[in-house]
Design a protein around this motif. Sequence first.
Motif, PDB file in Angstrom:
ATOM      1  N   PRO A  47       0.825  -1.275  -0.080  1.00  7.79           N
ATOM      2  CA  PRO A  47       0.044   0.013  -0.020  1.00  7.79           C
ATOM      3  C   PRO A  47       0.763   1.121  -0.064  1.00  7.79           C
ATOM      4  CG  PRO A  47      -0.866  -1.492   1.520  1.00  7.79           C
ATOM      5  CD  PRO A  47       0.345  -2.289   1.210  1.00  7.79           C
ATOM      6  N   LYS A  48       0.385   2.280  -0.672  1.00  6.96           N
ATOM      7  CA  LYS A  48       1.127   3.450  -0.837  1.00  6.96           C
ATOM      8  C   LYS A  48       1.658   3.960   0.512  1.00  6.96           C
ATOM      9  CE  LYS A  48       1.073   7.993  -3.248  1.00  6.96           C
ATOM     10  NZ  LYS A  48       0.250   8.931  -3.945  1.00  6.96           N
ATOM     11  N   GLU A  49       0.585   4.126   1.440  1.00  6.88           N
ATOM     12  CA  GLU A  49       0.765   4.698   2.775  1.00  6.88           C
ATOM     13  C   GLU A  49       1.819   4.105   3.538  1.00  6.88           C
ATOM     14  OE1 GLU A  49      -2.006   3.766   1.543  1.00  6.88           O
ATOM     15  OE2 GLU A  49      -3.136   5.531   1.071  1.00  6.88           O
ATOM     16  N   LYS A  50       2.053   2.708   3.153  1.00  9.83           N
ATOM     17  CA  LYS A  50       3.190   1.855   3.991  1.00  9.83           C
ATOM     18  C   LYS A  50       4.488   1.810   3.445  1.00  9.83           C
ATOM     19  CE  LYS A  50       2.844  -3.085   5.927  1.00  9.83           C
ATOM     20  NZ  LYS A  50       2.558  -2.667   7.335  1.00  9.83           N
ATOM     21  N   THR A  51       4.494   2.352   2.358  1.00 16.40           N
ATOM     22  CA  THR A  51       5.783   2.461   1.523  1.00 16.40           C
ATOM     23  C   THR A  51       6.694   3.526   2.197  1.00 16.40           C
ATOM     24  OG1 THR A  51       4.606   1.554  -0.572  1.00 16.40           O
ATOM     25  CG2 THR A  51       6.895   2.847  -0.524  1.00 16.40           C
ATOM     26  N   LYS A  90      16.225  -1.408   2.444  1.00 21.29           N
ATOM     27  CA  LYS A  90      16.168  -2.704   1.905  1.00 21.29           C
ATOM     28  C   LYS A  90      14.581  -3.348   1.723  1.00 21.29           C
ATOM     29  CE  LYS A  90      17.449  -7.488   2.690  1.00 21.29           C
ATOM     30  NZ  LYS A  90      18.428  -8.396   3.468  1.00 21.29           N
ATOM     31  N   VAL A  91      13.781  -3.048   2.956  1.00 25.13           N
ATOM     32  CA  VAL A  91      12.522  -3.672   3.288  1.00 25.13           C
ATOM     33  C   VAL A  91      11.605  -2.564   2.332  1.00 25.13           C
ATOM     34  CG1 VAL A  91      10.736  -3.909   4.720  1.00 25.13           C
ATOM     35  CG2 VAL A  91      13.310  -4.341   5.433  1.00 25.13           C
ATOM     36  N   GLY A  92      11.680  -1.533   2.320  1.00 22.32           N
ATOM     37  CA  GLY A  92      10.916  -0.374   1.486  1.00 22.32           C
ATOM     38  C   GLY A  92       9.330  -0.265   2.300  1.00 22.32           C
ATOM     39  N   GLN A  93       8.967  -0.701   3.270  1.00 18.93           N
ATOM     40  CA  GLN A  93       7.881  -0.506   3.732  1.00 18.93           C
ATOM     41  C   GLN A  93       8.006  -0.505   5.512  1.00 18.93           C
ATOM     42  OE1 GLN A  93       5.020  -3.796   3.728  1.00 18.93           O
ATOM     43  NE2 GLN A  93       6.620  -5.293   3.054  1.00 18.93           N
ATOM     44  N   TRP A  94       7.033   0.010   6.084  1.00 15.92           N
ATOM     45  CA  TRP A  94       6.873   0.377   7.539  1.00 15.92           C
ATOM     46  C   TRP A  94       6.462  -1.016   8.059  1.00 15.92           C
ATOM     47  CZ3 TRP A  94       9.064   4.207  10.096  1.00 15.92           C
ATOM     48  CH2 TRP A  94       9.315   5.252   9.374  1.00 15.92           C
ATOM     49  N   THR A  95       7.328  -1.563   8.938  1.00 15.57           N
ATOM     50  CA  THR A  95       7.140  -2.933   9.742  1.00 15.57           C
ATOM     51  C   THR A  95       7.201  -2.500  11.181  1.00 15.57           C
ATOM     52  OG1 THR A  95       9.479  -3.350   9.853  1.00 15.57           O
ATOM     53  CG2 THR A  95       7.984  -4.314   7.948  1.00 15.57           C
ATOM     54  N   PHE A 101       8.796  -4.019  13.292  1.00 14.84           N
ATOM     55  CA  PHE A 101      10.457  -3.985  13.736  1.00 14.84           C
ATOM     56  C   PHE A 101      10.869  -2.468  13.471  1.00 14.84           C
ATOM     57  CE2 PHE A 101      14.877  -4.068  12.610  1.00 14.84           C
ATOM     58  CZ  PHE A 101      15.314  -4.675  14.079  1.00 14.84           C
ATOM     59  N   ILE A 102      10.743  -1.893  12.205  1.00 16.18           N
ATOM     60  CA  ILE A 102      11.161  -0.602  12.082  1.00 16.18           C
ATOM     61  C   ILE A 102      10.730   0.190  12.858  1.00 16.18           C
ATOM     62  CG2 ILE A 102      11.450   1.128  10.324  1.00 16.18           C
ATOM     63  CD1 ILE A 102      11.558  -1.366   8.123  1.00 16.18           C
ATOM     64  N   VAL A 103       9.515   0.556  13.077  1.00 10.36           N
ATOM     65  CA  VAL A 103       8.589   1.554  13.962  1.00 10.36           C
ATOM     66  C   VAL A 103       9.187   1.252  15.364  1.00 10.36           C
ATOM     67  CG1 VAL A 103       6.490   2.055  14.882  1.00 10.36           C
ATOM     68  CG2 VAL A 103       6.578   1.639  12.395  1.00 10.36           C
ATOM     69  N   VAL A 104       9.206   0.289  15.817  1.00  6.60           N
ATOM     70  CA  VAL A 104       9.689   0.106  17.255  1.00  6.60           C
ATOM     71  C   VAL A 104      11.167   0.574  17.582  1.00  6.60           C
ATOM     72  CG1 VAL A 104      10.408  -1.365  19.208  1.00  6.60           C
ATOM     73  CG2 VAL A 104       8.108  -1.688  17.943  1.00  6.60           C
ATOM     74  N   THR A 105      12.025   0.305  16.609  1.00  2.00           N
ATOM     75  CA  THR A 105      13.316   0.597  16.738  1.00  2.00           C
ATOM     76  C   THR A 105      13.631   2.119  16.500  1.00  2.00           C
ATOM     77  OG1 THR A 105      14.120  -1.370  15.684  1.00  2.00           O
ATOM     78  CG2 THR A 105      15.826   0.434  15.394  1.00  2.00           C
ATOM     79  N   ASN A 106      12.612   2.752  15.539  1.00  3.93           N
ATOM     80  CA  ASN A 106      12.715   4.009  15.366  1.00  3.93           C
ATOM     81  C   ASN A 106      12.200   4.942  16.451  1.00  3.93           C
ATOM     82  OD1 ASN A 106      12.893   6.527  13.256  1.00  3.93           O
ATOM     83  ND2 ASN A 106      10.799   6.481  13.691  1.00  3.93           N
ATOM     84  N   ALA A 107      11.014   4.231  17.040  1.00  3.51           N
ATOM     85  CA  ALA A 107      10.752   4.982  18.309  1.00  3.51           C
ATOM     86  C   ALA A 107      11.711   5.240  19.423  1.00  3.51           C
ATOM     87  CB  ALA A 107       9.621   4.387  18.747  1.00  3.51           C
ATOM     88  N   LEU A 108      12.224   3.708  19.476  1.00  4.11           N
ATOM     89  CA  LEU A 108      13.246   3.822  20.586  1.00  4.11           C
ATOM     90  C   LEU A 108      14.331   4.801  20.282  1.00  4.11           C
ATOM     91  CD1 LEU A 108      13.585  -0.152  21.166  1.00  4.11           C
ATOM     92  CD2 LEU A 108      12.848   1.732  22.933  1.00  4.11           C
ATOM     93  N   ASP A 142       5.807  11.653  14.864  1.00  9.84           N
ATOM     94  CA  ASP A 142       6.376  10.757  13.845  1.00  9.84           C
ATOM     95  C   ASP A 142       6.357   9.531  14.476  1.00  9.84           C
ATOM     96  OD1 ASP A 142       8.268  10.668  11.629  1.00  9.84           O
ATOM     97  OD2 ASP A 142       9.664   9.776  13.022  1.00  9.84           O
ATOM     98  N   ILE A 143       6.506   9.213  15.807  1.00 10.97           N
ATOM     99  CA  ILE A 143       5.970   7.807  16.138  1.00 10.97           C
ATOM    100  C   ILE A 143       4.610   7.545  16.009  1.00 10.97           C
ATOM    101  CG2 ILE A 143       6.336   6.632  18.292  1.00 10.97           C
ATOM    102  CD1 ILE A 143       8.480   8.268  19.300  1.00 10.97           C
ATOM    103  N   TYR A 144       3.810   7.851  16.155  1.00  9.56           N
ATOM    104  CA  TYR A 144       2.380   8.132  16.057  1.00  9.56           C
ATOM    105  C   TYR A 144       2.151   7.565  14.483  1.00  9.56           C
ATOM    106  CZ  TYR A 144      -2.528   8.628  15.125  1.00  9.56           C
ATOM    107  OH  TYR A 144      -3.898   8.398  14.915  1.00  9.56           O
ATOM    108  N   ASN A 145       2.793   8.329  13.719  1.00  7.63           N
ATOM    109  CA  ASN A 145       2.558   8.062  12.216  1.00  7.63           C
ATOM    110  C   ASN A 145       3.124   6.782  11.946  1.00  7.63           C
ATOM    111  OD1 ASN A 145       0.914  10.134  11.611  1.00  7.63           O
ATOM    112  ND2 ASN A 145       2.655  11.534  11.007  1.00  7.63           N
ATOM    113  N   GLY A 146       4.278   6.421  12.337  1.00  8.34           N
ATOM    114  CA  GLY A 146       5.005   5.094  12.208  1.00  8.34           C
ATOM    115  C   GLY A 146       4.304   4.026  12.369  1.00  8.34           C
ATOM    116  N   PHE A 147       3.739   3.965  13.751  1.00  8.04           N
ATOM    117  CA  PHE A 147       2.787   2.898  13.917  1.00  8.04           C
ATOM    118  C   PHE A 147       1.728   2.593  13.289  1.00  8.04           C
ATOM    119  CE2 PHE A 147       5.318   2.835  17.914  1.00  8.04           C
ATOM    120  CZ  PHE A 147       5.259   1.786  18.307  1.00  8.04           C
ATOM    121  N   LYS A 148       0.951   3.857  13.074  1.00  8.20           N
ATOM    122  CA  LYS A 148      -0.208   3.833  12.135  1.00  8.20           C
ATOM    123  C   LYS A 148      -0.139   3.292  10.576  1.00  8.20           C
ATOM    124  CE  LYS A 148      -3.638   7.070  10.230  1.00  8.20           C
ATOM    125  NZ  LYS A 148      -3.990   8.754  10.064  1.00  8.20           N
TER     126      LYS A 148
END
Length: 335
Positions: free
Chosen positions: A174-178, A251-256, A258-265, A325-331
């Motif tokens: 999905p475009k929003e997840k890319t 590499k992954v190309g989308q929000w997961t 793992f990426i969101v939690v790491t980014n938030a920390l 930014d963290i909220y948007n990442g989880f969303k």
Amino acid sequence: MNLIDAYIHEVTKRISKDKRDKTNLELKSTIEDMLPEDYSELDIKEVLKKLGNPVEVAAKYQDTPRFLISPTVFDTYIRTIKLVIPWAILITIIVQMIESIVLYNGEGALLTAIIKTISITISHIISVIIYVLFWITVAFIVIERSEGKNISFPLIKKHPEWTPDDLAKVKIIPKEKTISLSDNIFSFLGIAIFSFAYFNANHLLGIYSSHNKGGLKFVMPIFNQDVLLSFAPIILCCIVLSVALTLWKLKVGQWTMFIVVTNALLQCIGVIVFILMAIHPDLIHSPAVPYIAAIMGTTSAKILVAIDRILFISIAIAIIANAFDIYNGFKKARI
């Protein structure tokens, strides 16, 4: 994933956005008409094989049937550009940085030299991109028209003939997840700018005056470099982890998750370190306060109050911006 949907996606992503919905319906209707009533996956593959490569099918839905670069070699053309241009840009940046370092004689403000280097580098990058695009395009036009469609370039992997089995590898994100390439580029750029500014704050972030030969002259730093560098170990860890995370995002190309939690920390640690820096009593270079007060025609006490307010507002902005930014990442990860 449904083979029909994957095939339609591979076709429609190569045509203009205003035609995608109409093409989607037409193509789906065509495929369904070609299928028997009680069809199997094998029947779908046979129909898709008859329709042909999605690249060639997409070309039929374009308004202009004639091409400077034909659809049969367009993917190779794009892969060549994607391979060559990043290296050309990287080499241009490295060459320009080396040239600037060698030619910098220490006269004038570092900020002036940086601004000049950035402006020249951007100009050279634009020129390099134009030259690279021009010569790659010319090369493809000449080779295709003189030797046919079987174009082979060094380092460019030649794809085998398309089959419906290739659709199993297609992933519709999905475009929003890319996570776009531009997001990753800006992430790398932000990390580089922050790293350079942090470790060179005593030569970069400070009070400037006009130089008698033109340009700017660095008078004194605003921040106490010893205080800033006392946080260097944790800052270095955050920089390394941020680079690693950005590479993983690339590499992954989308929000997961793992990426969101790491980014938030990382963002939470960054905000905490920023707050600890801002509330440190010796953060401001002490000689800078009376100097600014003399320029502004006020007292050092009022300057300190103004600085405290600026730091407080900066802390509030950092907390709000990072929380958003963290909220948007989880969303995005939950899509």
